[in-house]
Enzyme design. Structure first.
Site, short mmCIF file in Angstrom:
data_model
loop_
_atom_site.label_atom_id
_atom_site.label_comp_id
_atom_site.label_asym_id
_atom_site.label_seq_id
_atom_site.Cartn_x
_atom_site.Cartn_y
_atom_site.Cartn_z
CG HIS A 299 -11.43 -2.56 0.99
ND1 HIS A 299 -10.32 -3.32 1.29
CD2 HIS A 299 -10.98 -1.29 0.84
CE1 HIS A 299 -9.25 -2.54 1.31
NE2 HIS A 299 -9.63 -1.30 1.04
CG ASP B 289 -10.08 -6.61 1.40
OD1 ASP B 289 -11.02 -6.38 0.63
OD2 ASP B 289 -9.40 -5.71 1.92
CB SER C 183 -7.27 -0.20 -1.09
OG SER C 183 -7.34 -0.13 0.30
#
Length: 348
Positions: free
Chosen positions: A82, A113, A197
């Site tokens: 993402h 992911d 992230s």
């Protein structure tokens, strides 16, 4: 409770917002940063093996920021899918040497992911030392490091403990309604933030045991003290997927190479009816063959498409240049089929 995937995005398109999710596993109020956790030593060991990622998004402009973990001296980098989803260009700055590099996305696994980048012209980078996430237990001291706030420079550091294992969360795209469920995650009370992230969750020895992925707003203990909540993908799972990508082995979940671009945006058609076309890129592959907004995509090459999520998953199995027979339905359910040749476009 509403959680968010820890990417810092200038626009919402193509990036996941998370929630609602199950209540977090209970955390003892007595749990604090362990006395034997040398945060400074862990930071000194882990930081040089991180990169700060900047993304320029494709169709709708804007940008995003995240983090990556260096896997090899020549610039293989592990991050979250993402972080780079929707990217037209990706650039990464190595924390260890301060140099910025253009980056190519070698491949990605949307359902888990994970993505792998290759930094152009990189050499002599410091790889991360990977640990064994199978040995992690609740109560272990950890340090989360990443590009919190997308500020670049040295990583922001957040110590804490593992609060639960085997957690499941659901991420959904606010624009399309497409969703993915992430399973077997490590839950921590470290303060994982937007921009973290793809960053490192490290153990007390400075070994990476997880990939920072999602954050929550925190929650109250009975006595009023507030704890943070974050989630990381176990490094054993992430590294195994990364190895498949680096080897160029595609699968039902791993996409290798450029993404197939149709030049349209979709949302769920509702009740499993298909993926509803909302807009098209002028001169794009779908527009060239006469597809229009408000048509439902119901099949690709005869394979049923029941939602925006299903369409995205089917497209993950294709590449630019493939000839796709796209079946659409209009008012009254009348169907037509057009052959579309996707182009090279934004990631995912």
């Amino acid at each position: 409770m509403v959680l968010v995937l820890a990417v810092l995005a200038g626009v919402a398109v193509g990036h996941y917002a998370q929630g609602p999710a199950p209540a977090p596993a209970p955390v003892s109020a007595a749990w604090s940063v362990p006395a034997n956790l040398d945060v400074g030593a862990v930071t000194a060991k882990v930081s040089p093996a991180l990169v700060n990622i900047e993304v320029q998004l494709g169709l709708d402009g804007g940008g995003a920021a995240g983090t990556g973990i260096v896997l090899s001296p020549d610039g293989l980098v592990l991050t979250n899918n993402h972080v780079v989803e929707g990217a037209a260009t990706v650039r990464a700055t190595d924390v260890g040497n301060g140099r910025a590099y253009d980056a190519a996305v070698l491949g990605y696994d949307r359902s888990h992911d994970i993505a792998v980048l290759k930094l152009d012209g990189a050499s002599g980078l410091i790889p991360a030392q990977l640990g064994d996430s199978a040995k992690v237990v609740a109560g272990d001291g950890v340090v989360a490091l990443g590009n919190a706030g997308g500020l670049g420079g040295k990583p922001i550091v957040s110590p804490g403990r593992v609060t639960a294992l085997g957690q499941t969360i659901t991420a959904s795209d606010e624009t399309t309604g497409a969703s993915e469920t992430l399973t077997d995650l490590i839950q921590v009370d470290a303060d994982i933030q937007s921009g973290d992230s793809g960053g490192s969750l490290a153990d007390a020895q400075g070994r990476v045991i997880g990939v920072d992925t999602a954050s929550g707003a925190g929650y109250q203990f009975d006595e009023g003290a507030r704890a943070h909540e974050g989630y990381a993908i176990p490094i054993n799972q992430a590294a195994a997927i990364a190895a498949e990508i680096v080897a160029g082995r595609s699968s039902s979940t791993v996409h290798i190479g450029p993404s197939a671009f149709l030049g349209l945006t979709v949302v769920d058609g509702g009740n499993g009816q298909g993926a509803l076309i909302k807009s098209l890129v002028a001169g794009g592959p779908a527009a060239k063959v006469g597809l229009k907004p408000d048509l439902l995509v119901v099949a690709i090459d005869g394979q049923p498409v029941q939602s925006a999520t299903a369409l995205i998953r089917v497209m993950d199995t294709h590449h630019p240049g493939d000839k796709l027979k796209i079946t659409v339905a209009g008012q009254g359910g009348r169907q037509a089929t057009a052959t579309v040749v996707p182009e090279n476009g934004p990631v995912g």
